[in-house]
Design an enzyme around this catalytic site. Structure first.
Site, PDB file in Angstrom:
ATOM      1  N   GLU A  39      90.949  54.575  -0.418  1.00  0.00           N
ATOM      2  CA  GLU A  39      89.567  54.157  -0.663  1.00  0.00           C
ATOM      3  C   GLU A  39      89.505  53.682  -2.107  1.00  0.00           C
ATOM      4  O   GLU A  39      89.856  54.432  -3.025  1.00  0.00           O
ATOM      5  CB  GLU A  39      88.611  55.324  -0.423  1.00  0.00           C
ATOM      6  CG  GLU A  39      88.635  55.811   1.015  1.00  0.00           C
ATOM      7  CD  GLU A  39      87.914  57.125   1.220  1.00  0.00           C
ATOM      8  OE1 GLU A  39      87.503  57.763   0.220  1.00  0.00           O
ATOM      9  OE2 GLU A  39      87.777  57.527   2.388  1.00  0.00           O
ATOM     10  N   GLU A  93      75.311  45.104 -25.773  1.00  0.00           N
ATOM     11  CA  GLU A  93      74.924  46.444 -25.351  1.00  0.00           C
ATOM     12  C   GLU A  93      74.479  47.297 -26.540  1.00  0.00           C
ATOM     13  O   GLU A  93      73.526  48.067 -26.427  1.00  0.00           O
ATOM     14  CB  GLU A  93      76.072  47.127 -24.595  1.00  0.00           C
ATOM     15  CG  GLU A  93      76.333  46.540 -23.231  1.00  0.00           C
ATOM     16  CD  GLU A  93      75.200  46.761 -22.230  1.00  0.00           C
ATOM     17  OE1 GLU A  93      74.383  47.702 -22.404  1.00  0.00           O
ATOM     18  OE2 GLU A  93      75.120  45.985 -21.261  1.00  0.00           O
ATOM     19  N   GLY A 116      92.759  56.721  -9.845  1.00  0.00           N
ATOM     20  CA  GLY A 116      93.096  57.222  -8.518  1.00  0.00           C
ATOM     21  C   GLY A 116      92.270  56.569  -7.422  1.00  0.00           C
ATOM     22  O   GLY A 116      92.685  56.543  -6.267  1.00  0.00           O
ATOM     23  N   GLU A 120      88.004  50.233 -12.476  1.00  0.00           N
ATOM     24  CA  GLU A 120      87.161  50.042 -13.660  1.00  0.00           C
ATOM     25  C   GLU A 120      87.960  50.248 -14.937  1.00  0.00           C
ATOM     26  O   GLU A 120      88.638  51.259 -15.109  1.00  0.00           O
ATOM     27  CB  GLU A 120      85.984  51.014 -13.660  1.00  0.00           C
ATOM     28  CG  GLU A 120      85.120  50.850 -14.903  1.00  0.00           C
ATOM     29  CD  GLU A 120      84.012  51.875 -15.026  1.00  0.00           C
ATOM     30  OE1 GLU A 120      83.003  51.558 -15.674  1.00  0.00           O
ATOM     31  OE2 GLU A 120      84.149  52.994 -14.481  1.00  0.00           O
ATOM     32  N   GLU A 141      65.617  46.346 -17.314  1.00  0.00           N
ATOM     33  CA  GLU A 141      64.333  46.881 -16.875  1.00  0.00           C
ATOM     34  C   GLU A 141      64.430  48.252 -16.216  1.00  0.00           C
ATOM     35  O   GLU A 141      63.450  48.988 -16.166  1.00  0.00           O
ATOM     36  CB  GLU A 141      63.627  45.899 -15.939  1.00  0.00           C
ATOM     37  CG  GLU A 141      64.315  45.694 -14.618  1.00  0.00           C
ATOM     38  CD  GLU A 141      63.586  44.728 -13.700  1.00  0.00           C
ATOM     39  OE1 GLU A 141      63.749  44.867 -12.482  1.00  0.00           O
ATOM     40  OE2 GLU A 141      62.866  43.846 -14.199  1.00  0.00           O
ATOM     41  N   GLU A 143      66.616  50.586 -17.261  1.00  0.00           N
ATOM     42  CA  GLU A 143      67.386  51.395 -18.205  1.00  0.00           C
ATOM     43  C   GLU A 143      66.445  52.017 -19.229  1.00  0.00           C
ATOM     44  O   GLU A 143      65.713  51.318 -19.929  1.00  0.00           O
ATOM     45  CB  GLU A 143      68.415  50.500 -18.903  1.00  0.00           C
ATOM     46  CG  GLU A 143      69.398  51.215 -19.754  1.00  0.00           C
ATOM     47  CD  GLU A 143      70.482  50.274 -20.244  1.00  0.00           C
ATOM     48  OE1 GLU A 143      71.654  50.651 -20.106  1.00  0.00           O
ATOM     49  OE2 GLU A 143      70.166  49.183 -20.751  1.00  0.00           O
TER      50      GLU A 143
END
Length: 154
Positions: A39, A93, A116, A120, A141, A143
């Site tokens: 997965e 950011e 695993g 990312e 909006e 956050e």
């Protein structure tokens, strides 16, 4: 170069495609010939910014995280937009989450968060010579964060 324990993908099926992540289930042939399922979460990548003030304090954000059902103190961070260079994302950011801009921002390291089950990668930057911007870019909006400053000794 293939790793000695390489797993050959024999089938891949996308299960979910959301705004940020995709989930797929791959059937893989492992060394020895057996077939197993993996997965996998696909993610566009992200940045994190270690923002340090001139008086050696770290700028953090306090943000509620639904998967944990609680708030966390975190370094400013966010996902990469398609085609955006990580250093551009880092500056954006930092400004959106803290209202600050950095006179100096530099790359520290990139790492995979959970190899695993996810691809990312987070690009970590250090930001110095911070200045509070008069009219900073606004956060997303959905956050909501509070800026917290903590001394390095704490």
């Amino acid at each position: 170069m293939k790793h000695q324990y390489y797993e050959k993908t024999v089938n891949s099926k996308e299960i979910f495609a959301g705004k940020i992540i995709k989930l797929q289930v791959d059937q893989v042939e492992v060394p020895g010939g057996n077939i197993h399922s993996r997965e996998i979460i696909k993610h566009p990548g992200a940045v994190a910014v270690l923002a340090i003030t001139d008086d050696d304090k770290i700028i953090l954000v306090d943000q509620f995280r639904k998967p944990l059902e609680r708030g966390l103190l975190e370094v400013p961070a966010g996902k990469l937009e398609q085609g955006e260079e990580p250093i551009v994302t880092a500056a954006r950011e930092l400004e959106e989450e803290t209202g600050m801009v950095a006179g100096e921002i530099s790359f520290l390291y990139a790492f995979y968060t959970s190899p695993g089950f996810a691809d990312e990668i987070i690009h970590l930057f250090i930001a110095k010579n911070l200045v509070t911007k008069e009219n900073p870019a606004s956060a997303d909006e959905d956050e909501f964060v509070d800026v917290v400053t903590i001394s390095l000794s704490d």
